[in-house]
Design a protein around this motif. Structure first.
Motif, mmCIF file in Angstrom:
data_model
loop_
_atom_site.group_PDB
_atom_site.id
_atom_site.type_symbol
_atom_site.label_atom_id
_atom_site.label_comp_id
_atom_site.label_asym_id
_atom_site.label_seq_id
_atom_site.Cartn_x
_atom_site.Cartn_y
_atom_site.Cartn_z
ATOM 1 N N ILE A 127 18.125 -1.148 1.939
ATOM 2 C CA ILE A 127 17.873 -1.767 0.631
ATOM 3 C C ILE A 127 16.429 -2.266 0.602
ATOM 4 N N ILE A 128 15.654 -1.748 -0.336
ATOM 5 C CA ILE A 128 14.252 -2.163 -0.439
ATOM 6 C C ILE A 128 14.199 -3.400 -1.337
ATOM 7 N N ILE A 129 13.839 -4.529 -0.735
ATOM 8 C CA ILE A 129 13.980 -5.799 -1.462
ATOM 9 C C ILE A 129 12.693 -6.231 -2.169
ATOM 10 N N GLY A 130 11.555 -5.655 -1.803
ATOM 11 C CA GLY A 130 10.344 -6.038 -2.515
ATOM 12 C C GLY A 130 9.098 -5.559 -1.821
ATOM 13 N N ARG A 131 7.950 -5.893 -2.457
ATOM 14 C CA ARG A 131 6.689 -5.439 -1.847
ATOM 15 C C ARG A 131 5.883 -6.626 -1.356
ATOM 16 N N LEU A 132 5.136 -6.368 -0.298
ATOM 17 C CA LEU A 132 4.560 -7.451 0.488
ATOM 18 C C LEU A 132 3.045 -7.489 0.460
ATOM 19 N N ASN A 133 2.546 -8.698 0.359
ATOM 20 C CA ASN A 133 1.120 -9.008 0.319
ATOM 21 C C ASN A 133 0.388 -8.466 1.548
ATOM 22 N N CYS A 134 -0.893 -8.171 1.381
ATOM 23 C CA CYS A 134 -1.705 -7.671 2.508
ATOM 24 C C CYS A 134 -3.180 -7.848 2.163
ATOM 25 N N ASP A 135 -4.045 -7.542 3.114
ATOM 26 C CA ASP A 135 -5.471 -7.501 2.808
ATOM 27 C C ASP A 135 -5.742 -6.269 1.942
ATOM 28 N N GLU A 136 -6.723 -6.410 1.058
ATOM 29 C CA GLU A 136 -7.050 -5.353 0.101
ATOM 30 C C GLU A 136 -7.301 -4.013 0.810
ATOM 31 N N PHE A 137 -6.539 -2.992 0.430
ATOM 32 C CA PHE A 137 -6.618 -1.649 1.033
ATOM 33 C C PHE A 137 -6.480 -1.683 2.568
ATOM 34 N N GLY A 138 -5.833 -2.721 3.082
ATOM 35 C CA GLY A 138 -5.613 -2.807 4.536
ATOM 36 C C GLY A 138 -6.844 -3.229 5.312
ATOM 37 N N MET A 139 -7.828 -3.803 4.608
ATOM 38 C CA MET A 139 -9.077 -4.161 5.290
ATOM 39 C C MET A 139 -9.131 -5.653 5.564
ATOM 40 N N PRO A 174 3.187 3.666 15.691
ATOM 41 C CA PRO A 174 3.555 4.923 16.355
ATOM 42 C C PRO A 174 2.321 5.773 16.662
ATOM 43 N N THR A 175 2.539 6.858 17.370
ATOM 44 C CA THR A 175 1.507 7.868 17.566
ATOM 45 C C THR A 175 0.987 8.310 16.196
ATOM 46 N N TYR A 176 -0.327 8.542 16.079
ATOM 47 C CA TYR A 176 -0.872 9.094 14.831
ATOM 48 C C TYR A 176 -0.156 10.422 14.552
ATOM 49 N N SER A 177 0.302 10.626 13.358
ATOM 50 C CA SER A 177 1.001 11.850 12.907
ATOM 51 C C SER A 177 2.515 11.841 13.181
ATOM 52 N N ARG A 178 3.011 10.819 13.838
ATOM 53 C CA ARG A 178 4.463 10.758 14.113
ATOM 54 C C ARG A 178 5.244 10.463 12.821
ATOM 55 N N VAL A 179 4.632 9.610 11.973
ATOM 56 C CA VAL A 179 5.261 9.259 10.694
ATOM 57 C C VAL A 179 4.366 9.787 9.574
ATOM 58 N N SER A 180 4.961 10.436 8.608
ATOM 59 C CA SER A 180 4.206 10.989 7.482
ATOM 60 C C SER A 180 3.416 9.897 6.754
ATOM 61 N N ARG A 181 2.196 10.234 6.353
ATOM 62 C CA ARG A 181 1.379 9.291 5.583
ATOM 63 C C ARG A 181 1.517 9.531 4.086
ATOM 64 N N TRP A 182 2.343 10.476 3.690
ATOM 65 C CA TRP A 182 2.498 10.773 2.268
ATOM 66 C C TRP A 182 2.965 9.521 1.526
ATOM 67 N N GLY A 183 2.176 9.129 0.524
ATOM 68 C CA GLY A 183 2.553 7.950 -0.259
ATOM 69 C C GLY A 183 1.833 6.686 0.158
ATOM 70 N N LEU A 184 1.199 6.722 1.310
ATOM 71 C CA LEU A 184 0.429 5.574 1.779
ATOM 72 C C LEU A 184 -0.967 5.634 1.155
ATOM 73 N N ILE A 185 -1.367 4.583 0.492
ATOM 74 C CA ILE A 185 -2.696 4.549 -0.127
ATOM 75 C C ILE A 185 -3.729 4.482 0.997
ATOM 76 N N ALA A 186 -4.563 5.513 1.100
ATOM 77 C CA ALA A 186 -5.387 5.695 2.295
ATOM 78 C C ALA A 186 -6.470 4.641 2.457
ATOM 79 N N VAL A 190 0.849 -1.207 0.000
ATOM 80 C CA VAL A 190 0.000 0.000 0.000
ATOM 81 C C VAL A 190 0.877 1.246 0.000
ATOM 82 N N LEU A 191 2.206 1.036 -0.122
ATOM 83 C CA LEU A 191 3.134 2.170 -0.069
ATOM 84 C C LEU A 191 3.663 2.434 -1.470
ATOM 85 N N ASN A 192 3.452 3.638 -1.955
ATOM 86 C CA ASN A 192 3.934 3.997 -3.286
ATOM 87 C C ASN A 192 5.457 4.021 -3.313
ATOM 88 N N TYR A 193 6.020 3.470 -4.397
ATOM 89 C CA TYR A 193 7.472 3.469 -4.575
ATOM 90 C C TYR A 193 7.702 3.745 -6.058
#
Ligand code: GLN
Length: 447
Positions: free
Chosen positions: A90-102, A166-178, A54-57
């Motif tokens: 080193i970013i080695i790949g992208r990882l499976n998850c539930d659709e849109f984090g649901m 982390p605390t909400y807002s501690r890490v930027s959400r820019w690039g995270l598919i909401a 869900v993270l844009n790269y």
């Protein structure tokens, strides 16, 4: 990198990675070796990291494990990911998850389910199931996941590793598919508290691309792990007495509390009458936000477009009907319902008010106590299919993780023994907002 690439190949059937950046990570490794030999390497030099789908790269595909984003190429890079790269991870790949984090089991993915490496008939948890299994099965050192209502902590508990929200807002959400913007956080999976803390200090901090990201200074969490004080710990009566709680989890949680008392810490039971409102509040607000966030997937701007349309209206309808999975559609409908003109006040507004009560209660409690301790999950990893036909049973899995999400406070899950069938149990520790350093030092002491 070669070591991990080998492991990824041998354990491909776990289905944790949906894409491996073989060539680019080998090349990066050589560049970083070069930098190391010149003494110019960054703080994460050579750390091998996988990222949730869900993270844009930039330049890579990103699907949020949804058919509707099939073929979508990211145009920019998530701030958190960029910060890792800037420190020579080193970013080695992208990882499976539930659709849109649901989801809570990683069964709702267009890439198929992810297997728990400890018992392949069981779920790894969700939604960041691939991120959890990648660390569990030694496919990379650390992974990024996202945690909206428990999606880092719950899979960490199910796979026997460490997961930090982390605390909400501690890490930027820019690039995270909401999914649900007022709850979404980027979290970290690791085997050790130290690795987790180190990665957190790199990705945390203000970002001009996310106006909600905090401007509070970021501490060097990994250098603040020393713990030698007496603390006050609360545990919630309604949580520990919950009938949904598996007996071994209750036992293991209570034994940690007993141990802390024996060591001279103050441990106290606190009443939490709002426990029964947690899940309704969370699911009303997150579905409302999801229905709004997901309206952008209309076949025009991103990814999949139906080949079966005959006019604009049917293009929208068919794209969304064909592209979204069942759980995502359920949530769009629920969210649209709670936001509809005649029900808005009864559901959405009421849930906002209850959210405030929960947040105030939690923050006040965390002013009086340093930490709240509770189980991460009511049960250990369940079998595939056990809850998949029953959405409410699946939602109940999030009973203990959503309090931190509704309140915005940080929370971490650490391994705390196993149940009778050998499946790992998670212990969850919460602290007040921006107390990441305190959370890391205490859990480092506990683990
Ligand atoms: N299981 C929860 C849900 O489905 C949590 C998801 C998450 O944290 N992304 O909403």
């Amino acid at each position: 990198v070669s070591h991990y690439l080998q492991n990824i190949t041998t354990k491909a059937h776990l289905n944790a990675f949906v894409e491996v950046y073989t060539q680019s990570s080998l090349e990066r490794a050589e560049e970083i070796d070069e930098k190391i030999s010149k003494g110019k390497a960054g703080k994460l030099a050579g750390m091998v990291i996988g990222i949730k789908d869900v993270l844009n790269y930039a330049g890579h595909e990103s699907n949020a494990s949804s058919a509707i984003l099939k073929g979508y190429q990211a145009q920019f890079t998530t701030t958190a990911v960029q910060r890792l790269i800037d420190e020579d991870a080193i970013i080695i790949g992208r990882l499976n998850c539930d659709e849109f984090g649901m989801g809570s089991s990683n069964e709702n993915s267009t890439h198929g389910r992810v297997l728990n490496a400890l018992d392949e008939s069981r779920v790894p948890g969700g939604s960041s199931g691939g991120s959890a299994v990648a660390v569990q099965a030694n496919l990379c050192t650390v992974t990024l996941g996202t945690d909206t209502g428990g999606s880092v902590r719950q899979p960490a508990a199910f796979t026997g590793i460490i997961g930090m929200k982390p605390t909400y807002s501690r890490v930027s959400r820019w690039g995270l598919i909401a999914y649900a913007s007022t709850f979404d956080t980027i979290g970290i999976f690791s085997r050790t508290v130290k690795d987790n803390a180190l990665v957190m200090e790199i990705i945390a901090g203000h970002d001009e691309f996310d106006s909600t990201s905090s401007r509070k200074p970021v501490l060097h969490y990994s250098e603040l792990l020393h713990f030698d004080k007496k603390v006050k710990v609360a545990f919630l009566k309604e949580a520990i007495e919950s009938p949904a709680l598996q007996p071994e989890i209750k036992e293991n949680t209570l034994s940690v509390l007993d141990k802390l008392t024996a060591e001279g810490h103050e441990v106290k039971e606190v009443k939490f009458p709002l426990l029964k409102y947690l899940l309704p509040t969370y699911y009303i607000l997150t579905t409302a936000e999801a229905s709004s966030n997901l309206s952008r997937f209309d076949g025009v701007k991103y990814g999949y477009r139906t080949p079966n349309a005959h006019n604009l209206e049917s293009m929208y309808k068919l794209t969304r009907s064909e592209g979204f999975g069942e759980e995502v559609k359920r949530r769009i409908m629920l969210g649209t319902f709670v936001l509809s003109a005649s029900y808005y006040d009864a559901y959405f507004t009421k849930a906002q008010q209850v959210r405030r009560l929960i947040k105030d209660f939690t923050e006040n409690l965390l002013n009086d106590f340093d930490y709240i301790i509770m189980p991460t999950t009511p049960s250990t990893a369940f079998k595939f299919g056990e809850h998949s036909g029953d959405p409410v049973a699946m939602y109940l899995e999030d009973l203990f993780t959503v309090q931190a999400s509704v309140s915005g406070v940080p929370a971490i899950s650490i391994p705390n023994g196993t149940d009778n069938s050998g499946m790992p149990i998670g212990l969850q520790v919460m602290a007040n907002s921006f107390k990441e350093a305190e959370l890391y030092s205490f859990t480092n002491y506990l683990s």
